[in-house]
Write an enzyme that holds these catalytic residues in place. Structure first.
Site, short mmCIF file in Angstrom:
data_model
loop_
_atom_site.label_atom_id
_atom_site.label_comp_id
_atom_site.label_asym_id
_atom_site.label_seq_id
_atom_site.Cartn_x
_atom_site.Cartn_y
_atom_site.Cartn_z
N ARG A 29 -10.05 -4.29 7.94
CA ARG A 29 -11.03 -3.63 8.82
C ARG A 29 -12.29 -3.25 8.05
O ARG A 29 -13.38 -3.25 8.61
CB ARG A 29 -10.39 -2.39 9.47
CG ARG A 29 -9.23 -2.76 10.38
CD ARG A 29 -8.31 -1.62 10.61
NE ARG A 29 -7.69 -1.17 9.35
CZ ARG A 29 -6.78 -0.22 9.26
NH1 ARG A 29 -6.38 0.41 10.36
NH2 ARG A 29 -6.28 0.12 8.11
N LYS B 29 -11.96 0.28 -3.57
CA LYS B 29 -11.97 -1.15 -3.17
C LYS B 29 -12.45 -1.31 -1.74
O LYS B 29 -13.01 -2.34 -1.38
CB LYS B 29 -10.61 -1.80 -3.40
CG LYS B 29 -9.43 -1.24 -2.59
CD LYS B 29 -9.25 -1.85 -1.23
CE LYS B 29 -8.22 -1.13 -0.39
NZ LYS B 29 -8.08 -1.64 0.98
N ASP C 253 -5.66 -4.91 -4.77
CA ASP C 253 -6.12 -4.55 -3.42
C ASP C 253 -7.57 -4.96 -3.20
O ASP C 253 -7.98 -5.29 -2.08
CB ASP C 253 -5.94 -3.04 -3.20
CG ASP C 253 -5.55 -2.71 -1.77
OD1 ASP C 253 -5.56 -3.63 -0.92
OD2 ASP C 253 -5.25 -1.53 -1.49
N SER D 235 -1.63 -4.68 0.89
CA SER D 235 -0.66 -5.00 1.95
C SER D 235 -1.31 -4.75 3.28
O SER D 235 -1.87 -3.68 3.51
CB SER D 235 0.56 -4.09 1.85
OG SER D 235 0.18 -2.75 2.03
N ARG E 46 1.51 12.19 17.13
CA ARG E 46 1.10 13.48 17.73
C ARG E 46 1.10 13.41 19.26
O ARG E 46 0.97 14.42 19.93
CB ARG E 46 -0.28 13.87 17.23
CG ARG E 46 -1.34 12.84 17.56
CD ARG E 46 -2.70 13.25 17.06
NE ARG E 46 -3.58 12.08 17.00
CZ ARG E 46 -4.85 12.12 16.69
NH1 ARG E 46 -5.41 13.28 16.41
NH2 ARG E 46 -5.57 11.03 16.65
N1 LIG Z 1 -3.37 -0.92 8.30
C1 LIG Z 1 -3.12 -1.37 7.07
O1 LIG Z 1 -2.96 -2.58 6.88
C2 LIG Z 1 -3.04 -0.44 5.92
C3 LIG Z 1 -3.47 0.87 6.01
N2 LIG Z 1 -3.41 1.69 4.92
C4 LIG Z 1 -3.89 3.05 4.98
O2 LIG Z 1 -3.10 3.81 5.88
C5 LIG Z 1 -3.89 4.85 6.44
C6 LIG Z 1 -3.70 4.82 7.95
O3 LIG Z 1 -4.21 3.57 8.39
P1 LIG Z 1 -3.68 2.83 9.68
O4 LIG Z 1 -2.28 3.18 10.00
O5 LIG Z 1 -3.99 1.41 9.52
O6 LIG Z 1 -4.66 3.47 10.78
P2 LIG Z 1 -4.49 3.51 12.33
O7 LIG Z 1 -5.84 3.78 12.87
O8 LIG Z 1 -3.75 2.31 12.82
O9 LIG Z 1 -3.55 4.77 12.59
C7 LIG Z 1 -3.86 6.06 12.23
C8 LIG Z 1 -2.86 6.96 12.94
O10 LIG Z 1 -3.09 8.30 12.53
C9 LIG Z 1 -3.04 9.13 13.68
N3 LIG Z 1 -3.87 10.31 13.45
C10 LIG Z 1 -5.20 10.35 13.23
N4 LIG Z 1 -5.60 11.62 13.09
C11 LIG Z 1 -4.50 12.38 13.22
C12 LIG Z 1 -4.28 13.79 13.20
N5 LIG Z 1 -5.25 14.65 12.97
N6 LIG Z 1 -3.02 14.23 13.41
C13 LIG Z 1 -2.02 13.37 13.62
N7 LIG Z 1 -2.16 12.03 13.67
C14 LIG Z 1 -3.40 11.56 13.46
C15 LIG Z 1 -3.60 8.26 14.79
O11 LIG Z 1 -3.19 8.74 16.06
C16 LIG Z 1 -3.01 6.90 14.46
O12 LIG Z 1 -1.75 6.75 15.03
C17 LIG Z 1 -5.34 4.59 5.99
O13 LIG Z 1 -5.68 5.45 4.95
C18 LIG Z 1 -5.31 3.15 5.51
O14 LIG Z 1 -6.25 2.91 4.48
C19 LIG Z 1 -2.91 1.26 3.73
C20 LIG Z 1 -2.47 -0.02 3.59
C21 LIG Z 1 -2.49 -0.97 4.67
O1 LIG Z 2 -5.66 -1.32 2.58
C1 LIG Z 2 -5.49 -2.35 3.17
C2 LIG Z 2 -4.94 -3.55 2.52
O2 LIG Z 2 -4.31 -3.24 1.33
C3 LIG Z 2 -5.91 -2.47 4.58
O3 LIG Z 2 -7.25 -2.75 4.58
P1 LIG Z 2 -8.17 -2.26 5.77
O4 LIG Z 2 -8.00 -0.77 5.89
O5 LIG Z 2 -9.54 -2.67 5.37
O6 LIG Z 2 -7.70 -2.96 7.01
#
Ligand SMILES: NC(=O)C1=CN([C@@H]2O[C@H](COP(=O)(O)OP(=O)(O)OC[C@H]3O[C@@H](n4cnc5c(N)ncnc54)[C@H](O)[C@@H]3O)[C@@H](O)[C@H]2O)C=CC1
Ligand SMILES: O=C(CO)COP(=O)(O)O
Length: 320
Positions: free
Chosen positions: A249, A185, A238, A132, A30
């Site tokens: 996190r 989880k 997971d 992951s 964004r």
């Molecule tokens: N980081 C990881 O290892 C993993 C994350 N996930 C899931 O992925 C999802 C995202 O997590 P991450 O990427 O790690 O978080 P993050 O905090 O690194 O990134 C979130 C992104 O979403 C954007 N964002 C937030 N609100 C927004 C809005 N209203 N409009 C547009 N963009 C917006 C932010 O600017 C940021 O770039 C979560 O639900 C998490 O559980 C799933 C598996 C692994």
């Molecule tokens: O979902 C995840 C691993 O599968 C990432 O975990 P966290 O959001 O706790 O960093």
């Protein structure tokens, strides 16, 4: 078949990097400055520093450029999903949407596919979930995930499209089971981090993981999930990763609570809002979810790690 990823956070960027092995991928943020920074440096220094963005990845802040792709992955935090969908509903209507977030919406008590179903009821959707870490995927390390969608044909197509050299996808039609595994989880991971942070030991963590899994099953089965989905990658898999790795996190927040330290509120910790959503839903449904309840107490500072553990240990003795 073209792919875009909405949300240039850690996970969205990691998925986009891996998927470029199959063809060009568009990654939307964004923030115009963020898009420019990624184009100029060839890295997402804000969320995934040290990993090169491949040449097949185009970073953009133009939503329409991303939404014109046939398959659009939604990698924003769960509590932001409805807002992103609502703001861009007309652009997204014609895509196949793949939710990549893990959680339960606080206001409604529903998961990502159900939110998509409310905002864009005619738009095909799926869920990508499972164990992951973004950094693992981005570095090309091997992972196995679950692709959930009610339409079996769509599931086969997306499974092929989104499997990459380092992401092996399994598919299921049990969307509610996959949603709940990935959401619940995180709550248990906060509890596990807390006991380790407070020095209560690995045996206490194993107990919480096991009884937490029983809690996950209790809610998921009551909502129509299949037990084998909970036993698979999106549930048990997971849970095992998130409750045992300090890369998580959710686990890190628990460690901080256990140690009596502060935690940066800008870090995405899905289990915090989800714990509150699940506790409210469990109460409505008459389900016993004591670990989720103590996590809410810890988040509200109504309980200390010690009082939380005493409360769990003092519960009436019962059959396993
Ligand atoms: N980081 C990881 O290892 C993993 C994350 N996930 C899931 O992925 C999802 C995202 O997590 P991450 O990427 O790690 O978080 P993050 O905090 O690194 O990134 C979130 C992104 O979403 C954007 N964002 C937030 N609100 C927004 C809005 N209203 N409009 C547009 N963009 C917006 C932010 O600017 C940021 O770039 C979560 O639900 C998490 O559980 C799933 C598996 C692994
Ligand atoms: O979902 C995840 C691993 O599968 C990432 O975990 P966290 O959001 O706790 O960093």
């Amino acid at each position: 078949m073209s792919i875009a990823v909405i949300g240039a956070g850690a996970f969205g960027t990691a998925l986009a990097i891996s998927l470029t092995a199959n063809g060009p991928v568009c990654l939307w943020t964004r923030d115009q400055d963020h898009a420019q920074e990624m184009q100029d440096t060839g890295q997402n220094t804000r969320r995934l520093p040290g990993v090169a963005l491949p040449s097949g990845l185009t970073a953009t802040a133009e939503f329409d450029q991303a939404a014109q792709h046939e398959t659009v992955l939604l990698a924003v935090p769960m509590q932001q999903l409805r807002r992103v969908l609502s703001e861009h509903a007309s652009a997204l209507r014609h895509a196949t949407l793949v939710a990549c977030c893990k959680g339960i919406e606080l206001e409604t008590g529903i998961g990502p596919c159900a939110v998509i179903g409310q905002v864009l009821p005619e738009t095909p959707c799926a869920l990508l979930t499972g164990p992951s870490f973004a950094h693992d995927i981005a570095r090309g390390l091997p992972t196995a995930l679950t692709l959930a969608t009610e339409n079996a044909q769509r599931g086969v197509r997306l499974q092929q499209l989104l499997s990459t050299a380092n992401i092996r996808l399994y598919r299921t039609t049990d969307v509610i089971g996959a949603e709940l595994g990935g959401a619940l989880k995180n709550v248990i991971a906060i509890a596990c981090g807390t006991v380790i942070g407070a020095g209560m030991g690995a045996s206490a963590r194993a107990a919480l993981m096991t009884r937490g899994y029983a809690e996950m099953q209790r809610m998921a089965l009551a909502l129509g999930a299949r037990a084998e989905t909970l036993a698979g990658l999106s549930g048990f898999g997971d849970l095992a990763l998130t409750c045992t790795s300090d890369q998580s996190r959710n686990y890190q927040l628990g460690l901080a609570i256990g140690r009596g330290e502060g935690f940066d509120p800008s870090i995405t910790v899905e289990g915090a809002a989800t714990a509150r959503a699940v506790a409210a839903k469990a109460e409505q449904m008459g389900l016993d979810m004591p670990i989720t309840e103590i996590v809410v107490g810890l988040l509200d500072s109504a309980l200390t790690p010690e009082s939380a553990m005493s409360r769990l240990l003092a519960r009436p003795l019962k059959e396993e």
